[in-house]
Design a protein around this motif. Structure first.
Motif, mmCIF file in Angstrom:
data_model
loop_
_atom_site.group_PDB
_atom_site.id
_atom_site.type_symbol
_atom_site.label_atom_id
_atom_site.label_comp_id
_atom_site.label_asym_id
_atom_site.label_seq_id
_atom_site.Cartn_x
_atom_site.Cartn_y
_atom_site.Cartn_z
ATOM 1 N N HIS A 67 0.835 -1.208 0.000
ATOM 2 C CA HIS A 67 0.000 0.000 0.000
ATOM 3 C C HIS A 67 0.866 1.252 0.000
ATOM 4 O O HIS A 67 1.524 1.552 0.997
ATOM 5 C CB HIS A 67 -0.902 -0.006 1.241
ATOM 6 C CG HIS A 67 -2.003 1.014 1.191
ATOM 7 N ND1 HIS A 67 -3.330 0.657 1.121
ATOM 8 C CD2 HIS A 67 -1.988 2.364 1.202
ATOM 9 C CE1 HIS A 67 -4.087 1.749 1.101
ATOM 10 N NE2 HIS A 67 -3.280 2.800 1.152
ATOM 11 N N GLU B 117 -8.253 2.385 -2.650
ATOM 12 C CA GLU B 117 -8.815 2.054 -1.375
ATOM 13 C C GLU B 117 -10.208 2.616 -1.197
ATOM 14 O O GLU B 117 -10.524 3.701 -1.680
ATOM 15 C CB GLU B 117 -7.914 2.525 -0.235
ATOM 16 C CG GLU B 117 -7.573 4.004 -0.208
ATOM 17 C CD GLU B 117 -6.560 4.294 0.896
ATOM 18 O OE1 GLU B 117 -6.839 4.044 2.077
ATOM 19 O OE2 GLU B 117 -5.455 4.781 0.550
ATOM 20 N N HIS C 244 -9.885 0.917 4.031
ATOM 21 C CA HIS C 244 -9.355 1.987 4.889
ATOM 22 C C HIS C 244 -10.332 2.157 6.047
ATOM 23 O O HIS C 244 -11.538 2.218 5.844
ATOM 24 C CB HIS C 244 -9.270 3.270 4.049
ATOM 25 C CG HIS C 244 -8.963 4.508 4.820
ATOM 26 N ND1 HIS C 244 -7.711 5.083 4.838
ATOM 27 C CD2 HIS C 244 -9.742 5.301 5.606
ATOM 28 C CE1 HIS C 244 -7.731 6.181 5.594
ATOM 29 N NE2 HIS C 244 -8.960 6.341 6.079
HETATM 30 ZN ZN LIG Z 1 -5.981 4.488 3.881
#
Ligand SMILES: [Zn+2]
Ligand SMILES: [Zn+2]
Length: 249
Positions: A5, A91, A127
């Motif tokens: 990420h 995300e 998230h």
């Molecule tokens: Zn995030």
């Protein structure tokens, strides 16, 4: 290792993006997942994946951007997400800390992306900031048949167990090195290594302060190894296999 990420498209990397990717490679970070946040950054994520062989793209609408998404955003998201070189949707998720988008619109955007992930058979990158209960409830209800990862995990053991029960992975970022992160280190010590991923969330969450970069995923691996009492190579090897399995790398 795989940095699962980061956001290399952001302007913080404009001066030296090539060097950042090279430094990652020099620190044994051989795969990088570049995560889109909105329409424009989704396009940039795909461009970066095309430019650098070690970079893979994920596309989605971040909860901060959910309120701004238009019909065009959703149509283009669907078409970008369908590309074979896009490895995940995200995300997406909920952010009740900043509340940049109305919560109802964040939830709606999350549900849409869960259903897109199911339809395209791709994992989701979630998230979660101060929204544990609502996020779990929506993923349990609307995410049936979907797998993915809770990125930069910030929940407790009970939440982690629910995530694992749903078949999701838990991704650990730089905060595991922070002085007060006792609960996160305890999770890093006890959760099954086969369910953990590593990430930096660059340019955010640097273990040192300042700009973060994918090379620092090694610091995360070393901290997890230290608390588990195993070698960082074992953490690196297993989490790399986990990422490959989830994302089809
Ligand atoms: Zn995030
Ligand atoms: Zn992010």
């Amino acid at each position: 290792m795989t940095d699962t990420h980061c956001h290399l498209h952001l302007r913080q990397f404009d001066p030296d993006r090539d060097a950042v990717v090279a430094r990652a490679e020099a620190n044994e970070v051989t795969k990088i997942i570049e995560v889109g946040l909105d329409l424009e950054s989704n396009r940039k994520a795909i461009a970066l994946a095309t430019r650098y062989p070690q970079v893979y793209a994920a596309v989605g609408i971040h909860p901060h951007e959910a309120g701004k998404a238009t019909r065009e955003s959703w149509e283009e998201l669907r078409s970008l997400a369908s590309r074979p070189d896009v490895v995940a949707i995200g995300e997406t998720g909920l952010d009740y800390y900043r509340d940049y988008s109305p919560r109802e619109e964040q939830k709606e955007a999350l549900k849409r992306q869960l259903s897109l992930a199911r339809e395209l058979k791709k994992p989701v990158i979630l998230h979660d900031r101060e929204a544990h209960d609502d996020l779990l409830a929506i993923v349990e209800e609307d995410g049936k048949g979907v797998t993915g990862v809770f990125h930069c995990f910030s929940g407790d053991l009970k939440m982690a167990e629910r995530c694992l029960e749903m078949g999701f992975y838990i991704s650990i970022a730089g905060p595991v090195t922070y002085r007060n992160a006792h609960r996160l280190r305890e999770l890093a010590r006890t959760l099954p290594l086969e369910k953990l991923l590593l990430e930096t969330d660059s340019p955010f969450l640097s273990p040192y302060g300042g700009r973060n970069e994918p090379a620092n995923v090694k610091v995360v691996a070393q901290k997890i190894a230290e608390v588990r009492g195993i070698s960082w190579e074992e953490v690196a090897r297993t989490t790399t296999e986990n990422a490959a399995l989830l994302l089809g790398l």
